[in-house]
Design a protein around this motif. Structure first.
Motif, PDB file in Angstrom:
ATOM      1  N   THR A 221      54.004  41.238  -8.523  1.00  0.00           N
ATOM      2  CA  THR A 221      53.017  42.003  -8.180  1.00  0.00           C
ATOM      3  C   THR A 221      52.198  42.520  -9.436  1.00  0.00           C
ATOM      4  OG1 THR A 221      54.410  43.939  -8.530  1.00  0.00           O
ATOM      5  CG2 THR A 221      54.238  43.125  -6.211  1.00  0.00           C
ATOM      6  N   LYS A 222      52.818  42.110 -10.659  1.00  0.00           N
ATOM      7  CA  LYS A 222      52.195  42.418 -11.829  1.00  0.00           C
ATOM      8  C   LYS A 222      52.037  41.214 -12.796  1.00  0.00           C
ATOM      9  CE  LYS A 222      53.808  47.113 -12.135  1.00  0.00           C
ATOM     10  NZ  LYS A 222      54.570  47.982 -12.782  1.00  0.00           N
ATOM     11  N   LEU A 223      51.132  40.823 -13.442  1.00  0.00           N
ATOM     12  CA  LEU A 223      50.799  39.576 -14.121  1.00  0.00           C
ATOM     13  C   LEU A 223      49.691  40.055 -15.373  1.00  0.00           C
ATOM     14  CD1 LEU A 223      50.991  36.553 -14.013  1.00  0.00           C
ATOM     15  CD2 LEU A 223      48.808  36.427 -13.094  1.00  0.00           C
ATOM     16  N   ASP A 224      50.229  39.545 -16.328  1.00  0.00           N
ATOM     17  CA  ASP A 224      49.470  39.669 -17.882  1.00  0.00           C
ATOM     18  C   ASP A 224      49.514  38.358 -18.392  1.00  0.00           C
ATOM     19  OD1 ASP A 224      48.451  40.381 -20.192  1.00  0.00           O
ATOM     20  OD2 ASP A 224      50.125  41.842 -20.943  1.00  0.00           O
ATOM     21  N   CYS A 225      48.098  38.112 -18.584  1.00  0.00           N
ATOM     22  CA  CYS A 225      47.877  36.522 -19.077  1.00  0.00           C
ATOM     23  C   CYS A 225      46.811  36.791 -20.155  1.00  0.00           C
ATOM     24  CB  CYS A 225      47.310  35.727 -18.076  1.00  0.00           C
ATOM     25  SG  CYS A 225      46.039  36.288 -16.909  1.00  0.00           S
ATOM     26  N   SER A 226      46.948  38.083 -20.904  1.00  0.00           N
ATOM     27  CA  SER A 226      45.811  38.446 -21.647  1.00  0.00           C
ATOM     28  C   SER A 226      46.171  37.466 -23.126  1.00  0.00           C
ATOM     29  CB  SER A 226      45.844  39.895 -22.151  1.00  0.00           C
ATOM     30  OG  SER A 226      47.216  40.029 -22.473  1.00  0.00           O
ATOM     31  N   SER A 227      47.276  37.128 -23.431  1.00  0.00           N
ATOM     32  CA  SER A 227      47.341  36.187 -24.428  1.00  0.00           C
ATOM     33  C   SER A 227      46.881  34.709 -24.075  1.00  0.00           C
ATOM     34  CB  SER A 227      48.913  36.138 -24.836  1.00  0.00           C
ATOM     35  OG  SER A 227      49.785  35.824 -23.889  1.00  0.00           O
ATOM     36  N   ASN A 228      46.638  34.231 -23.125  1.00  0.00           N
ATOM     37  CA  ASN A 228      46.133  32.977 -23.131  1.00  0.00           C
ATOM     38  C   ASN A 228      44.756  32.978 -23.227  1.00  0.00           C
ATOM     39  OD1 ASN A 228      48.826  33.707 -20.785  1.00  0.00           O
ATOM     40  ND2 ASN A 228      48.882  31.771 -21.826  1.00  0.00           N
ATOM     41  N   GLU A 229      44.314  32.806 -24.338  1.00  0.00           N
ATOM     42  CA  GLU A 229      42.719  32.655 -24.562  1.00  0.00           C
ATOM     43  C   GLU A 229      42.259  31.534 -24.055  1.00  0.00           C
ATOM     44  OE1 GLU A 229      42.277  32.763 -28.788  1.00  0.00           O
ATOM     45  OE2 GLU A 229      43.312  34.801 -29.110  1.00  0.00           O
ATOM     46  N   ARG A 230      42.882  30.459 -23.705  1.00  0.00           N
ATOM     47  CA  ARG A 230      42.318  29.092 -23.348  1.00  0.00           C
ATOM     48  C   ARG A 230      42.080  28.989 -21.952  1.00  0.00           C
ATOM     49  NH1 ARG A 230      44.861  24.334 -27.022  1.00  0.00           N
ATOM     50  NH2 ARG A 230      44.853  25.309 -29.075  1.00  0.00           N
ATOM     51  N   LEU A 231      42.873  29.924 -21.059  1.00  0.00           N
ATOM     52  CA  LEU A 231      42.698  30.017 -19.615  1.00  0.00           C
ATOM     53  C   LEU A 231      41.481  30.088 -19.171  1.00  0.00           C
ATOM     54  CD1 LEU A 231      44.882  30.270 -17.361  1.00  0.00           C
ATOM     55  CD2 LEU A 231      44.629  32.525 -17.243  1.00  0.00           C
ATOM     56  N   THR A 232      40.850  29.141 -18.239  1.00  0.00           N
ATOM     57  CA  THR A 232      39.648  29.084 -17.550  1.00  0.00           C
ATOM     58  C   THR A 232      39.620  29.238 -16.028  1.00  0.00           C
ATOM     59  OG1 THR A 232      39.999  26.722 -17.322  1.00  0.00           O
ATOM     60  CG2 THR A 232      38.864  27.488 -19.466  1.00  0.00           C
ATOM     61  N   SER A 248      39.366  32.828 -20.813  1.00  0.00           N
ATOM     62  CA  SER A 248      38.230  32.158 -20.951  1.00  0.00           C
ATOM     63  C   SER A 248      37.759  31.616 -19.570  1.00  0.00           C
ATOM     64  CB  SER A 248      38.228  30.663 -21.691  1.00  0.00           C
ATOM     65  OG  SER A 248      38.526  31.082 -23.146  1.00  0.00           O
ATOM     66  N   ILE A 249      38.179  32.756 -18.654  1.00  0.00           N
ATOM     67  CA  ILE A 249      37.805  32.474 -17.105  1.00  0.00           C
ATOM     68  C   ILE A 249      36.336  32.809 -16.882  1.00  0.00           C
ATOM     69  CG2 ILE A 249      38.251  33.482 -14.866  1.00  0.00           C
ATOM     70  CD1 ILE A 249      41.039  34.363 -15.968  1.00  0.00           C
ATOM     71  N   LYS A 250      35.877  31.803 -16.115  1.00  0.00           N
ATOM     72  CA  LYS A 250      34.392  31.873 -15.753  1.00  0.00           C
ATOM     73  C   LYS A 250      34.380  32.598 -14.463  1.00  0.00           C
ATOM     74  CE  LYS A 250      32.864  27.508 -18.279  1.00  0.00           C
ATOM     75  NZ  LYS A 250      32.406  26.435 -18.195  1.00  0.00           N
ATOM     76  N   ILE A 251      35.124  32.300 -13.332  1.00  0.00           N
ATOM     77  CA  ILE A 251      34.961  32.731 -12.340  1.00  0.00           C
ATOM     78  C   ILE A 251      36.119  33.338 -11.622  1.00  0.00           C
ATOM     79  CG2 ILE A 251      34.307  32.244  -9.781  1.00  0.00           C
ATOM     80  CD1 ILE A 251      32.699  29.948 -10.724  1.00  0.00           C
ATOM     81  N   LEU A 252      36.356  34.576 -11.196  1.00  0.00           N
ATOM     82  CA  LEU A 252      37.529  35.328 -10.664  1.00  0.00           C
ATOM     83  C   LEU A 252      37.334  35.780  -9.422  1.00  0.00           C
ATOM     84  CD1 LEU A 252      40.541  36.182 -11.456  1.00  0.00           C
ATOM     85  CD2 LEU A 252      39.525  38.008 -12.809  1.00  0.00           C
ATOM     86  N   SER A 253      38.203  35.663  -8.529  1.00  0.00           N
ATOM     87  CA  SER A 253      38.192  36.275  -7.086  1.00  0.00           C
ATOM     88  C   SER A 253      39.287  36.730  -6.891  1.00  0.00           C
ATOM     89  CB  SER A 253      37.790  35.319  -6.018  1.00  0.00           C
ATOM     90  OG  SER A 253      38.101  35.841  -4.869  1.00  0.00           O
ATOM     91  N   SER A 266      38.417  42.361 -19.671  1.00  0.00           N
ATOM     92  CA  SER A 266      37.474  42.690 -20.599  1.00  0.00           C
ATOM     93  C   SER A 266      37.645  41.348 -21.773  1.00  0.00           C
ATOM     94  CB  SER A 266      37.748  44.097 -21.114  1.00  0.00           C
ATOM     95  OG  SER A 266      39.079  44.255 -21.773  1.00  0.00           O
ATOM     96  N   ASN A 267      36.469  41.699 -22.622  1.00  0.00           N
ATOM     97  CA  ASN A 267      36.596  40.959 -23.765  1.00  0.00           C
ATOM     98  C   ASN A 267      36.517  39.340 -23.295  1.00  0.00           C
ATOM     99  OD1 ASN A 267      36.862  42.982 -25.417  1.00  0.00           O
ATOM    100  ND2 ASN A 267      38.733  43.146 -25.221  1.00  0.00           N
ATOM    101  N   VAL A 272      31.303  35.332 -15.645  1.00  0.00           N
ATOM    102  CA  VAL A 272      29.955  35.234 -15.107  1.00  0.00           C
ATOM    103  C   VAL A 272      29.991  35.841 -13.941  1.00  0.00           C
ATOM    104  CG1 VAL A 272      28.934  33.809 -16.835  1.00  0.00           C
ATOM    105  CG2 VAL A 272      29.839  32.908 -14.661  1.00  0.00           C
ATOM    106  N   ASN A 273      31.133  35.698 -13.316  1.00  0.00           N
ATOM    107  CA  ASN A 273      31.404  36.018 -11.609  1.00  0.00           C
ATOM    108  C   ASN A 273      32.840  36.668 -11.357  1.00  0.00           C
ATOM    109  OD1 ASN A 273      31.611  35.854  -8.989  1.00  0.00           O
ATOM    110  ND2 ASN A 273      30.152  34.219  -8.698  1.00  0.00           N
ATOM    111  N   LEU A 274      32.827  37.845 -10.835  1.00  0.00           N
ATOM    112  CA  LEU A 274      33.847  38.646 -10.371  1.00  0.00           C
ATOM    113  C   LEU A 274      33.744  39.194  -9.148  1.00  0.00           C
ATOM    114  CD1 LEU A 274      36.459  39.974 -11.136  1.00  0.00           C
ATOM    115  CD2 LEU A 274      35.197  42.121 -12.067  1.00  0.00           C
ATOM    116  N   ASP A 275      34.655  38.825  -8.200  1.00  0.00           N
ATOM    117  CA  ASP A 275      34.552  39.372  -6.775  1.00  0.00           C
ATOM    118  C   ASP A 275      35.948  40.221  -6.789  1.00  0.00           C
ATOM    119  OD1 ASP A 275      34.326  39.303  -3.969  1.00  0.00           O
ATOM    120  OD2 ASP A 275      33.401  37.548  -3.919  1.00  0.00           O
TER     121      ASP A 275
END
Length: 588
Positions: A221-232, A248-253, A266-267, A272-275
């Motif tokens: 139920t909890k996920l932290d991927c803030s250390s993965n700068e290359r994640l797209t 580096s995620i571009k689209i997140l749903s 953030s950051n 460019v797209n958040l749903d």
């Protein structure tokens, strides 16, 4: 070995052994095989014993009676694939040079000792019913590992010793409780249907990760991927807290996370797209320092309250200063469906007067997920959802279903109109696709859904001529019975022409072509939006909530999606979607 000799060897082998119960071959000067060998659909075959052959690639598939296979003296073997052999119990293979191993649909197979395969680079295990523990201590050169439908698997051990592992997929292993994937080389991680898995190791131990999918793992139920700068790329479900900042995620749903309470994205100057349309419980959102042009918070009551009270100083809702906030509104929701390469995304761009939907005439779908954009017409608000194309068979049944659900949940109000796009004559192929969609998508809404379906005929050069349009429509009604019935069952047929505008400009003639094509697209846009302004119904059709259907869907997939021949995979996918969606839909 020449290709011609290889074909002759295979032909001789098939003629000699395809009807027998046993294959026993010992290689020598007068009899030998080199290169590859395929043993497929030998329906009477019960045992295989191959010795001293110089085979490098061996494929054994769909041998329904096969019980014992001995390959212990194939020292040159580098690739072994065994699939669709449900009675296979014993498999002896001791080749030290094996680099690729696939075991699929061999439900009764005894445990295999991987310690002999020190050079293994690719391992795929599917439907391995007796596997309880997978020890990867000897697979230090492993690059790709995929485990699927291993229902007794409890743990995977010593995986971090596979320091070269780049791709890891663990799918539908409901008893798995332990998974340590921490390796510096990992770039792609997918965990799905592991219902007892409660936690995952810190993603900081996989700094090169670019793709992450955690679906249908309700205890995570909890996920932290803030250390993965290359994640797209990120796909998630069932979360209550998600931190994907600094990626580096571009689209997140996150529409499959209806209980999500906290989201930090953030950051990320790539976003460019958040749903968050289906996240009615979301209390905290930080999307500051992103490139988001707009955000729909219509269904997020806590964020709406924060925004209305003090949007600038809010500590619970942080966003870029130039972000367009979409609040309460009455919206007409459009779903675009059709064949891969048939003009869905082009139509979406024309309707929304944008270029956010990737256009392609290729038979390979470039739309891998639902894409959505909001726009206004004559003072009314519309949402357009562009779906993945029919005919893109690279995705599994489960993956397709979840992507469909993700798109539908992105419009929690429901669906106003479905546009079925064809880019030419209504051929038998188009009719087949329509019937597939009718079974897998349209019928989910039960009574009267076809009144909400409009056929959009693109590439019709005479689209401005009403007489020509009516003549073509009349002809459609007089086509073969199948096509005529489809046309009659839908609300209407609309004619447009959407010529390309993204062509390479070399000279003035190209510039004039682009200008002309834009004018044609503008005219098409007005025709279809004037129609939709009147055609969109007041009532919506929509699914029940994700919480209500997630478990039944998982149970259905587990009990009904066994291995099937590749030629039946499409039908299996459609059948699955039909049976699931018919059970879990309501009209509002």
């Amino acid at each position: 070995m020449s290709k011609n000799k290889g074909r002759k060897d295979q032909q001789w082998f098939d003629e000699k052994y395809s009807e027998g119960k046993a294959i026993v071959i010992t290689g020598g000067r007068r009899l030998n095989f080199t290169g590859s060998l395929k043993i497929e659909r030998f329906n009477n075959l019960e045992s295989i014993n191959l010795k001293k052959l110089k085979i490098a690639y061996l494929e054994i598939s769909k041998c329904s009676q096969l019980n014992i296979t001995n390959l212990s003296e194939l020292t040159k073997l580098t690739s072994l694939s065994v699939s669709g052999c449900p009675k296979l119990i014993t498999l002896n293979c001791l080749s030290n040079g094996l680099t690729s191993l696939e075991l699929s649909g061999c439900y009764r197979l005894n445990n295999i000792d991987l310690s002999k395969f020190t050079k293994l680079q690719s391992l795929y295990l599917r439907g391995y019913q007796n596997l309880t523990t997978l020890d990867c201590s000897s697979t230090e050169k492993l690059i790709s590992l995929k485990i699927s439908d291993c229902v007794q698997l409890i743990k995977i051990t010593n995986l971090p010793k596979s320091s070269k592992l780049q791709s890891l997929f663990v799918i539908d292993c409901p008893k798995l409780t332990t998974l340590d994937y921490s390796t510096n080389a990992l770039t792609s991680l997918e965990i799905s249907g592991c219902t007892k898995l409660k936690d995952i190791i810190s993603l900081s131990k996989a700094p090169k990760l670019t793709s992450l999918s955690i679906i249908d793992c309700p205890n995570i139920t909890k996920l932290d991927c803030s250390s993965n700068e290359r994640l797209t790329e990120l796909e998630v479900s069932d979360l209550t807290k998600l931190n994907c900042s600094n990626t580096s995620i571009k689209i997140l749903s996150v529409n499959l996370c209806p209980n999500l309470e906290t989201l930090d994205c953030s950051n990320n100057n790539k976003l460019v797209n958040l749903d968050i349309s289906n996240c009615s419980k979301l209390e905290f959102l930080d999307c500051s320092n992103s490139k988001l042009p707009s955000l729909d918070i219509n269904n997020c009551k806590f964020l709406l309250k924060e925004y209305e009270q003090d949007s600038i100083k809010s500590k619970m809702f942080k966003y870029p200063p130039d972000l367009k906030i979409i609040e309460k509104r009455i919206t007409k929701n459009l779903i675009i469906v059709g064949r891969t390469g048939g003009g869905k995304s082009t139509l979406s761009n024309v309707i929304t007067e944008s270029d956010v939907f990737e256009e392609s005439g290729s038979s390979i779908s470039v739309t891998k997920n639902f894409q959505k954009k909001n726009f206004e017409w004559n003072g009314k608000s519309f949402n357009v959802v562009d779906t993945i194309g029919v005919g893109d068979t690279k995705l599994s049944t489960k993956k397709v279903l979840y992507k469909v659900l993700d798109g539908i949940f992105s419009i929690p109000e429901g669906i106003s109109q479905i546009l079925f796009v064809i880019d030419g004559r209504f051929t038998a192929e188009e009719a087949k696709i329509f019937n597939m969609l009718k079974g897998s998508i349209f019928d989910i809404f039960e009574i009267g859904i076809l009144d909400y379906v409009t056929i959009v005929r693109t590439k019709f050069s005479n689209f401005k001529n009403k007489d020509k349009c009516e003549a073509d429509k009349k002809q459609l009604h007089n086509e073969n019975e199948n096509i005529a019935n489809i046309v009659r069952s839908c609300r209407d047929v609309i004619y447009v022409d959407n010529p390309p505008t993204n062509i390479q400009i070399i000279d003035e003639e190209d510039e004039e072509t682009v200008i002309t094509n834009k004018k044609i697209r503008d005219r098409s846009r007005k025709i279809i939006l004037d129609y939709l302004d009147k055609a969109c119904q007041v009532d919506y059709f929509r699914l029940k909530t994700w919480d209500q259907i997630r478990k039944p869907i998982a149970e259905y997939l587990e009990s009904n999606c066994e291995d099937v021949p590749p030629e039946l995979e499409k039908n299996k996918e459609v059948e699955t979607l039909i049976k699931i969606t018919e059970s879990f839909c309501t009209i509002t």
